[in-house]
Design an enzyme around this catalytic site. Sequence first.
Site, short mmCIF file in Angstrom:
data_model
loop_
_atom_site.label_atom_id
_atom_site.label_comp_id
_atom_site.label_asym_id
_atom_site.label_seq_id
_atom_site.Cartn_x
_atom_site.Cartn_y
_atom_site.Cartn_z
CG HIS A 470 95.24 90.59 11.04
ND1 HIS A 470 93.88 90.58 11.25
CD2 HIS A 470 95.60 91.90 11.03
CE1 HIS A 470 93.44 91.82 11.37
NE2 HIS A 470 94.47 92.65 11.22
CD GLU A 471 99.24 93.29 11.30
OE1 GLU A 471 99.22 94.18 10.42
OE2 GLU A 471 98.49 93.33 12.29
CG HIS A 474 96.38 95.04 7.18
ND1 HIS A 474 95.17 95.61 6.87
CD2 HIS A 474 96.33 94.74 8.51
CE1 HIS A 474 94.42 95.66 7.96
NE2 HIS A 474 95.10 95.14 8.97
CG HIS A 477 93.88 95.97 0.77
ND1 HIS A 477 92.98 96.41 1.71
CD2 HIS A 477 93.32 96.27 -0.43
CE1 HIS A 477 91.91 96.92 1.11
NE2 HIS A 477 92.11 96.86 -0.19
#
Length: 682
Positions: A470-471, A474, A477
Amino acid sequence: MSRNPLLETHELPPFAEIRAEHVEPAVEALLSESREAIDRLAQQATTTPPTWESFAAPLEAENDRLSQAWSPVAHLNGTMNSPELREAYQACLEHLSAFGTWVGQHEGLFHGWQALKDSSVWGQLDTAQQRTVDNALRDFRLAGVDLPADKKARYGEIQSRLSTLSNQFSNNVLDATQAWHKDIESQDTLAGVPESALETLKAAAEAKGVKGYRITLDFPSFFPIVSYADNRELRQEVYTAFVTRASDQGPDAGKFDNAPILEEILALRQELARLLGFDTYADYSLATKMAESPAQVLEFLNDLARRAAPQAKEEFSELSQYAREKLGIDTLEPWDVAYASEKLREARHSISQEQLRPYFPAPRVVDGLFQVVERLFNVQVEEDNTAPSYHKDVRFFRITEQGKPIAGFYLDLYAREGKRGGAWMADCRVRRLNDHGLQLPVAFLTCNFTAPVGDKPALLTHDEVTTLFHEFGHGLHHMLTKQQIADVSGINGVAWDAVELPSQFMENYCWEREGLDLLAQHVDSGEPLPAELLERLQAAKNFQSAMGMMRQIEFSLFDLRLHHELESPSASDVQALLDEIRRRTSVVPIVAFNRFQNSFSHIFAGGYAAGYYSYKWAEVLSADAWSAFEEAGIFDPVTGQRFRQEILEQGGARDAADLFHAFRGREPSVEPLLRHSGIRAA
């Protein structure tokens, strides 16, 4: 004045040279220089028509200088907290808040941006440049540039006070978490707790020079107790300490109480919103998000609740029956829910988080994550042992494409004293074009996993593996952006309720055979995850998924209604609202002493105020995006490149809804989320 490393530009922060005493002088010097430069640029724009090169680019450079100095300080405050650094950090918040308000209300600067938009060169600016100008003009209005002098001053006072209060809220949660512990000499008291957790508790005791085992409220310690300890009284004691942190209840009642702080935060937020012409803080918050109104968000959340509630009630009824018949627990209490759920999961699916740990040694998982990213986006990840660091456990990596560096990141995986809980990605440096060429993006990726003990590698739960993915989503991105203007580079300028799309998307690789084969390998035998275990893992994926969804909806409704319905609430008003929402949405038992709101850092010390719903909103986007990979193949290179080009590379240069439509070819649908979550059609 002696050399101050924070005033110099480095490729990476010189962590070994940064001292707490450097921080405030550096920030003051940078702010003073920036004020002079901004005044000069604003004055120049009144005599010479501004262009991108003469006006916007120099402003960006000034902002970036300050960002590169402050970013490592803020990161160290969250990961290597000390009394000295905390004091320096706190001292700077007032300076930074005042500067932010001054910039946001600088009429000369505002007129410079407006003149650029109204100029003959406007049509020659590219999409990212035009988006940056439009965002700047919007943000000036949201900062009160049009207000009369007295209201401008009040806006500045409110922002400064909110900055201080949010930091104090965070400090209180950290202090309350670290203030409590329980030492246990006999292992018998810890019956049921997995061996890996016992080793962690033992190491914590040894580190403090005590015998036996030390339980703390850090998640790697708290979670195994409430999930596995057979001793019900112990579970109750640890649960009580955890849910009463920073409140008027529990073992440290009143010592770190956040109630007065959250009262003041909420009152000031509503005053700020009204000052700017919004009905409520929720309306103000949504001005920069995809969602159009609080009513639209409430409709979205209530619709999800309507679909998930019947199944959630069934799930809890099954859990209660199992607890009665198999565990001898006649009435489930909150400290029983995680414990009974783990027992039921094991009974129904013959699988547990602990059972999976040996297949997820941290080094293998990290390597597997990099392989997923390499296959999906055609980049390479390489460690750089020469990079400056701030702790022995922290590693630095560079991302390359065709042998050429394009980004870098710090990976900080393990919980430790002085590090705030949770997991997050933060900017170290943003991708932008500067006077020397292209500045490459660098990210901070932070988790709080159980640290390795002795010579053994850390063994992660499957939940922790998905957190890491998940991290890193980020991070991708931030790092794979192709934008060259800071304000729309990476996650900058991305609507807050769309920013979770890449992170939630990446979690899917933790559930698929092709993904797991790259990262799951038994710590002793080297064997991949057996087919039987994978089947059980996938079968258990949506175990109590409706209960989990209702919990997230509860938090989201509480956050939005708190910022939309209450004018200047007291702590008891806040509690009453939470109680009312829980009566409508919660299917698990509630106890009167639970003070969840007092440690709800997402909305009181983070960026999620009137925006916690973003997690569910973005889940709709990510589930729908993932369905494109399900159709084409989860490592399909064409779909992977399209996701990279249409979502990751665009940053905030275009509207998030337009980007999703460009990738998926249509508006988002809620159906993939319900299907992936195992929620039956209502």
